[in-house]
Write a protein that holds these residues in place. Structure first.
Motif, PDB file in Angstrom:
ATOM      1  N   GLU A   1       0.832  -1.212   0.000  1.00 14.50           N
ATOM      2  CA  GLU A   1       0.000   0.000   0.000  1.00 14.50           C
ATOM      3  C   GLU A   1       0.862   1.257   0.000  1.00 14.50           C
ATOM      4  OE1 GLU A   1      -3.845  -1.762   2.475  1.00 14.50           O
ATOM      5  OE2 GLU A   1      -2.163  -0.865   3.563  1.00 14.50           O
ATOM      6  N   SER A   2       1.912   1.240   0.784  1.00 15.86           N
ATOM      7  CA  SER A   2       2.816   2.393   0.844  1.00 15.86           C
ATOM      8  C   SER A   2       3.490   2.652  -0.493  1.00 15.86           C
ATOM      9  CB  SER A   2       3.882   2.182   1.929  1.00 15.86           C
ATOM     10  OG  SER A   2       3.286   2.148   3.210  1.00 15.86           O
ATOM     11  N   LEU A   3       3.895   1.583  -1.166  1.00 14.17           N
ATOM     12  CA  LEU A   3       4.514   1.747  -2.482  1.00 14.17           C
ATOM     13  C   LEU A   3       3.527   2.318  -3.491  1.00 14.17           C
ATOM     14  CD1 LEU A   3       6.689  -1.491  -2.722  1.00 14.17           C
ATOM     15  CD2 LEU A   3       7.483   0.875  -2.506  1.00 14.17           C
ATOM     16  N   ALA A   4       2.291   1.842  -3.442  1.00 18.28           N
ATOM     17  CA  ALA A   4       1.263   2.366  -4.350  1.00 18.28           C
ATOM     18  C   ALA A   4       1.003   3.842  -4.057  1.00 18.28           C
ATOM     19  CB  ALA A   4      -0.022   1.554  -4.215  1.00 18.28           C
ATOM     20  N   LEU A   5       0.945   4.197  -2.782  1.00 23.01           N
ATOM     21  CA  LEU A   5       0.749   5.605  -2.416  1.00 23.01           C
ATOM     22  C   LEU A   5       1.930   6.454  -2.887  1.00 23.01           C
ATOM     23  CD1 LEU A   5      -0.722   5.317   1.193  1.00 23.01           C
ATOM     24  CD2 LEU A   5      -1.875   6.241  -0.833  1.00 23.01           C
ATOM     25  N   TRP A   6       3.139   5.935  -2.693  1.00 20.18           N
ATOM     26  CA  TRP A   6       4.336   6.657  -3.124  1.00 20.18           C
ATOM     27  C   TRP A   6       4.293   6.927  -4.627  1.00 20.18           C
ATOM     28  CZ3 TRP A   6       8.330   8.960  -0.688  1.00 20.18           C
ATOM     29  CH2 TRP A   6       9.400   9.362  -1.489  1.00 20.18           C
ATOM     30  N   GLU A   7       3.951   5.902  -5.399  1.00 18.39           N
ATOM     31  CA  GLU A   7       3.870   6.060  -6.857  1.00 18.39           C
ATOM     32  C   GLU A   7       2.808   7.085  -7.241  1.00 18.39           C
ATOM     33  OE1 GLU A   7       3.253   2.001  -7.985  1.00 18.39           O
ATOM     34  OE2 GLU A   7       5.402   1.577  -8.066  1.00 18.39           O
ATOM     35  N   ARG A   8       1.663   7.039  -6.580  1.00 16.19           N
ATOM     36  CA  ARG A   8       0.611   8.024  -6.854  1.00 16.19           C
ATOM     37  C   ARG A   8       1.098   9.427  -6.475  1.00 16.19           C
ATOM     38  NH1 ARG A   8      -3.183   9.964  -9.956  1.00 16.19           N
ATOM     39  NH2 ARG A   8      -4.798  11.055  -8.812  1.00 16.19           N
TER      40      ARG A   8
END
Length: 79
Positions: A26-33
């Motif tokens: 989830e953190s990686l997805a948020l970072w990418e967004r």
């Protein structure tokens, strides 16, 4: 997406990442967004800067001197 909307979503994402809640995925997805939103905000800011530069180029000689230094001060405050 407008600048304000992108900025507000980015602020929300940063707060979520700083909270430390969520999985690594989830953190990686948020970072990418967040990266995509930051790039979009930068595009808006670059476009605004280009428009201001073009407008100053069309201003009468001597009219942009003080305004240019004030704009630089504002740019530095926003960073």
């Amino acid at each position: 997406m407008g600048y304000e909307q992108a900025r507000d979503e980015l602020v929300s994402i940063v707060a979520r990442l700083e909270s430390g809640a969520g999985t690594l995925e989830e953190s990686l997805a948020l970072w990418e967004r967040g990266e995509a939103l930051a790039a979009r905000c930068q595009q808006w800011l670059d476009g605004a800067r280009e428009r201001l530069t073009a407008a100053r180029g069309a201003a009468p000689a001597g009219a942009a001197g003080d305004d240019a230094s004030r704009a630089t001060d504002v740019d530095e405050e926003d960073r």
